[in-house]
Design a protein around this motif. Structure first.
Motif, PDB file in Angstrom:
ATOM      1  N   ASN A  93      37.623  18.218  43.410  1.00  7.19           N
ATOM      2  CA  ASN A  93      36.469  19.154  43.053  1.00  7.19           C
ATOM      3  C   ASN A  93      36.057  19.004  41.561  1.00  7.19           C
ATOM      4  O   ASN A  93      34.333  18.486  41.552  1.00  7.19           O
ATOM      5  N   ALA A  94      36.201  17.924  40.961  1.00  7.19           N
ATOM      6  CA  ALA A  94      35.826  17.783  39.542  1.00  7.19           C
ATOM      7  C   ALA A  94      34.717  16.779  39.342  1.00  7.19           C
ATOM      8  O   ALA A  94      34.464  15.821  38.996  1.00  7.19           O
ATOM      9  N   LEU A  95      35.204  15.495  40.873  1.00  3.10           N
ATOM     10  CA  LEU A  95      34.691  14.132  40.947  1.00  3.10           C
ATOM     11  C   LEU A  95      33.326  14.495  41.223  1.00  3.10           C
ATOM     12  O   LEU A  95      32.900  15.551  42.398  1.00  3.10           O
ATOM     13  N   THR A  96      31.901  13.274  40.336  1.00  2.00           N
ATOM     14  CA  THR A  96      31.048  14.044  40.567  1.00  2.00           C
ATOM     15  C   THR A  96      30.457  13.153  42.604  1.00  2.00           C
ATOM     16  O   THR A  96      31.175  12.133  42.731  1.00  2.00           O
ATOM     17  N   GLU A  97      28.583  13.518  42.026  1.00  2.00           N
ATOM     18  CA  GLU A  97      28.790  12.806  44.298  1.00  2.00           C
ATOM     19  C   GLU A  97      28.984  11.317  43.928  1.00  2.00           C
ATOM     20  O   GLU A  97      29.617  10.515  44.756  1.00  2.00           O
TER      21      GLU A  97
ATOM     22  N   LEU B  23      33.638  24.619  39.957  1.00  2.00           N
ATOM     23  CA  LEU B  23      34.647  24.323  38.631  1.00  2.00           C
ATOM     24  C   LEU B  23      34.866  25.586  37.751  1.00  2.00           C
ATOM     25  O   LEU B  23      35.090  26.067  36.615  1.00  2.00           O
TER      26      LEU B  23
ATOM     27  N   LYS C 166      29.342  21.518  42.097  1.00  2.62           N
ATOM     28  CA  LYS C 166      30.114  21.061  42.073  1.00  2.62           C
ATOM     29  C   LYS C 166      30.633  22.003  40.416  1.00  2.62           C
ATOM     30  O   LYS C 166      32.271  22.873  40.617  1.00  2.62           O
TER      31      LYS C 166
ATOM     32  N   LYS D 269      23.929  18.719  44.180  1.00  2.00           N
ATOM     33  CA  LYS D 269      25.358  18.641  44.190  1.00  2.00           C
ATOM     34  C   LYS D 269      26.169  18.854  42.692  1.00  2.00           C
ATOM     35  O   LYS D 269      27.209  19.480  43.857  1.00  2.00           O
ATOM     36  N   ASP D 270      26.108  17.553  41.923  1.00  2.00           N
ATOM     37  CA  ASP D 270      26.695  17.782  41.082  1.00  2.00           C
ATOM     38  C   ASP D 270      26.539  19.452  40.518  1.00  2.00           C
ATOM     39  O   ASP D 270      27.614  19.701  40.013  1.00  2.00           O
TER      40      ASP D 270
END
Lengths: 691, 125
Positions: A156-160, B97, B93, B89-90
């Motif tokens: 979940n904490a990975l960027t694209e 989080l 996310k 997208k980031d």
């Protein structure tokens, strides 16, 4: 922009300064990219760094309402995003577009700084950028990620981008690990940098996830997602300790969704090396489907070099046992025990043959192609030439030449230093090269080949060469030679190997680390190698490293002087001759003999080691030894024949003893010293050997 | 005075944010030039709000958010993401989080000031 209407002059100045800084970094990074992209693949780290630069520039320009810069950097960022996410392949066309965009940005920022209101048109450039991007939308498969045993919180904490790098690593069949490390809050940045440096040498650090350690005030934990072609055991050996734990998160089987039906198939051998990590990963599931094999396609086994050393030692002991048996047989023959003797001799002969095969076999296992070392050097050349603003091509020859793994390890640093020196002191800046009528791109040629029992590695550059006059001047200034010493150019060039010698006028970050050529030379000598230098001022230099193929078992000539025995590695022995004392001439207080067409300097071993007792015999034995192109005649009392020996180190206490490289067991409880031929030649040729 | 941590690797960006945030005189900014610096500052400096960029060279904004949300001390501290157009997208996310808000560059100072008041209030209130 709407918000900062009252943009002060200072803020704009800050913007310009930072924008220029970003632009400089971008230009440097794109230079590296264009070089590395020639192979079709580029370094993800530098690509991501270029992306970040364009991204920051866009954000900044937006804040100040500099729409032209914002627009162009936005388009550039899009293209770079597609590149780093693998949606667009990097190629010559893309590199040209990137370079042109940077140039345009440079002009826009300069105009802004100088208050020039003239607008440059970037319409066609924007079109070209978008042409590169369009029609290349790739689709990533998300379910590939869910097959890994990575905590959801980490995914979940990975960027694209990080997600993309993870998938790339999986597609390349690399092993994926999570490395958990716990550091003190006070030093975590250095600790983490050390750990990631180690990891990066062996793979790709995909993501670094921090979390609160045992106590928020004192410690911090990191979970590093890491992809590597190396097996679990190797990564564990590399980094694991009390504070670092390695876990492998992909097993032998990976489920890859098929695009058409959504059914799943077990990927056959997606991880050829995973088989070895079974021991540490017992929960790897057995193949589920009959007919699909999970058997490894790879025919290689990775072995700890320590195990090979042990094996080699056993072979060495066996060789010694064999010598003992042969000796006993010989004594029996002399004593007249003829019954069964023929059979014993025959059996000993058979044993010897098989032993030779075994020894050769074990030796071959230790051999690895030097190409592995050259890959590292390629990266170093790129890095240093970039730092120095030089253009350097590395050309590699004979990468498949094989060398003992341990020697290879020990030679890596000296070789790196020689290459650093070649770029730092040898290769000129592009302008200077053009001025001298040279190609602005310098070339470093790295070649290796086998020569008898030695492997030769040559590092040749087409830089400015060594200025002999300057070297002499420096050596006189530093008191290394006297102004009256009449050195030939060749001898003068060798002065660079003296301790405390450095011709560089300014201490650069690269060569100024206190490691001189003397250290390089000593490190090479430590593996019984030699280094030579040749140079033509203005045209370039060549360093030649001569190394033994292996250190483990060698054939040696056993000699004696003043009642003591020594072993001379046969690889350095050219011939043995017998002369009469009258053949020895004295030239400039040094003893020499005339050997065929040339004069051979002599060294009396008993004097070298300050032993009492001269040979009383009428004849004198001279063992002619040579390493690289240096020759020396060693005067000894007796030649006792050849024998295989296993060289053992003398340990730290006797490490610095001149002329001795180790000790060996002769098989009859006698231990003798093994002579360091390279060291003795050096001592003798610099004039100290006759004392 | 309420303290706000601003994490961004661009010095110009930070100084613009500082000017915007400190304009009212209700807040004090603690600056971090990288994710690492934020990790060092957070245990030491008690802050009431965290504002972070996503693209940073050492650890990125998402990784920082993950750290913040898992820490005892900052589990419930409001957190804003600063992003640019095209990085949706980031941002998604980041919100998943546990980030509370996101702002897209160029940042509207009035919106930023309003959001800060909404989440941390001011001393006077």
């Amino acid at each position: 922009m709407s918000g900062v209407n009252d943009v002060s002059g200072k803020a704009v100045k800050d913007f310009l300064a930072e924008a220029e800084e970003i632009l400089d970094q971008l230009c440097a990074d794109i230079g590296v990219l264009s070089e590395s992209s020639e192979g079709g693949e580029c370094d993800p780290d530098s690509l991501n760094s270029v992306f970040r630069g364009a991204h920051s520039l866009k954000g900044l320009a937006g804040m100040f309402g500099f729409n032209g810069i914002q627009d162009l950097s936005h388009n550039l960022e899009n293209l770079l995003d597609s590149l780093r996410l693998g949606k667009v392949a990097i190629g010559p066309q893309v590199v040209v577009v990137l370079t042109d965009s940077l140039e345009a940005l440079g002009i826009m920022i300069r105009n802004l700084g100088e208050g020039v209101s003239e607008k440059i048109s970037v319409q066609s450039l924007l079109q070209r950028i978008n042409d590169c991007v369009s029609g290349n939308e790739g689709v990533e498969s998300d379910s590939l990620l869910s097959s890994l045993e990575i905590p959801r919180s980490m995914i979940n904490a990975l960027t694209e981008y990080e997600e993309h790098r993870l998938l790339e690593n999986i597609k390349k069949s690399r092993n994926i690990f999570t490395v958990l490390a716990s550091f003190s809050l006070a030093t975590f940045d250095q600790d983490l940098a050390e750990l990631t440096d180690q990891l990066k040498k062996n793979g790709e650090v995909i993501s670094t996830l921090p979390s609160v350690g045992a106590s928020i005030e004192s410690s911090i934990d990191f979970e590093i997602l890491f992809g590597s072609a190396k097996p679990m055991a190797e990564i564990v050996a590399l980094v694991a300790d009390g504070n670092v734990v390695v876990r492998q998160v992909n097993g032998q089987q990976v489920v890859i969704p098929t695009s058409a039906t959504g059914n799943t198939v077990v990927a056959e051998d997606a991880y050829p090396e995973a088989a070895e990590s079974d021991a540490v990963k017992p929960n790897a599931a057995a193949p589920a489907d009959a007919g699909i094999t999970a058997k490894s396609m790879s025919r290689t086994v990775r072995v700890d070099i320590g195990k090979l050393d042990d094996l080699m030692n056993i072979v060495g002991e066996l060789v010694l046992s064999h010598s003992t048996i042969s000796d006993i047989a010989e004594k029996m023959r002399k004593a007249g025990y003829s019954t069964m003797l023929a059979e014993l001799l025959k059996a000993a002969k058979g044993l010897e043959r098989k032993l030779n095969e075994l020894q050769k076999g074990v030796m071959e296992i230790r051999m690895i192609p030097v190409g592995q070392l050259y890959e590292k050097m390629g990266r170093i050349v790129r890095k240093i030439s970039k730092e120095q603003g030089k253009k350097v091509d590395l050309r590699v020859f004979g990468a498949d030449t094989e060398l003992d793994k341990l020697i290879m390890e020990d030679i890596a640093d000296p070789l790196m230093h020689i290459i650093r020196n070649a770029i730092d002191h040898g290769i000129e800046l592009p302008e200077e090269r053009r001025g001298r009528g040279k190609d602005e791109r310098g070339t470093i040629k790295l070649s290796s080949y086998q020569k008898g029992n030695h492997v030769v590695i040559e590092v040749e550059d087409d830089g400015r060469g060594i200025d002999v006059a300057k070297v002499k001047r420096k050596a006189i200034e530093k008191g290394l030679i006297s102004p009256n010493d009449n050195l030939s150019d060749r001898e003068a060039v060798e002065l660079i190997f003296l301790p405390g010698f450095s011709t560089s006028e300014t201490v650069s970050e690269i060569s100024g680390r206190g490691v001189g050529m003397d250290v390089v030379k000593n490190n090479i000598a430590a593996v019984s190698g030699m280094v030579d230098v040749e140079s033509v001022h203005g045209e370039g230099s060549r360093m030649t490293i001569t190394l033994p193929i292996t250190l483990a078992i060698i054939k040696a000539l056993i000699i004696s002087t003043a009642g003591r025995y020594y072993a001379l590695p046969i690889t350095s022995v050219l011939e043995s001759i017998m002369i009469e004392p009258a053949d020895i001439l004295t030239v400039e207080r040094k003893e020499v003999i005339q050997l065929r067409e040339s004069t051979l300097p002599l060294l009396r071993l008993n004097r070298f080691f300050h032993l009492d007792g001269e040979a009383a015999g009428e004849n004198v034995f001279v063992v002619v030894v040579g390493v690289a192109d240096k020759r020396l005649g060693i005067v000894v009392d007796e030649l006792l024949g050849q024998q295989d020996i296993v060289i053992k180190t003398l340990g730290p206490v006797f490490e610095g003893v001149r002329g001795v490289s180790g000790a060996a067991d002769l098989g009859d409880q006698r231990t003798i010293l093994v002579l360091d031929v390279g060291g003795i030649i050096n001592e003798a040729t610099k004039g100290g050997g006759q004392a | 005075m309420r303290r706000i941590l601003v994490t961004d690797d661009s010095a110009t960006m930070r100084s613009l944010l500082v000017a915007t945030i400190e304009a009212s005189g209700d807040y004090e900014v603690v600056e971090a030039a990288s994710g690492f610096e934020a990790l060092r500052l957070l245990p030491r400096e008690k802050v009431d709000l965290i504002i972070t960029d996503i693209n940073m060279p050492d650890i990125n904004g998402l990784e920082l958010i993950n750290y913040v949300r898992k820490s005892e001390q900052y589990r419930n501290t409001p957190l804003f993401i600063i992003s640019t157009e095209g990085r949706e997208k980031d941002v998604e996310k980041g919100l998943a989080l546990g980030a509370n808000e996101y702002l897209v560059k160029p940042i509207d100072p009035e919106r930023l000031q309003a959001l800060i008041r909404e989440y941390v209030g001011a001393d006077a209130e």
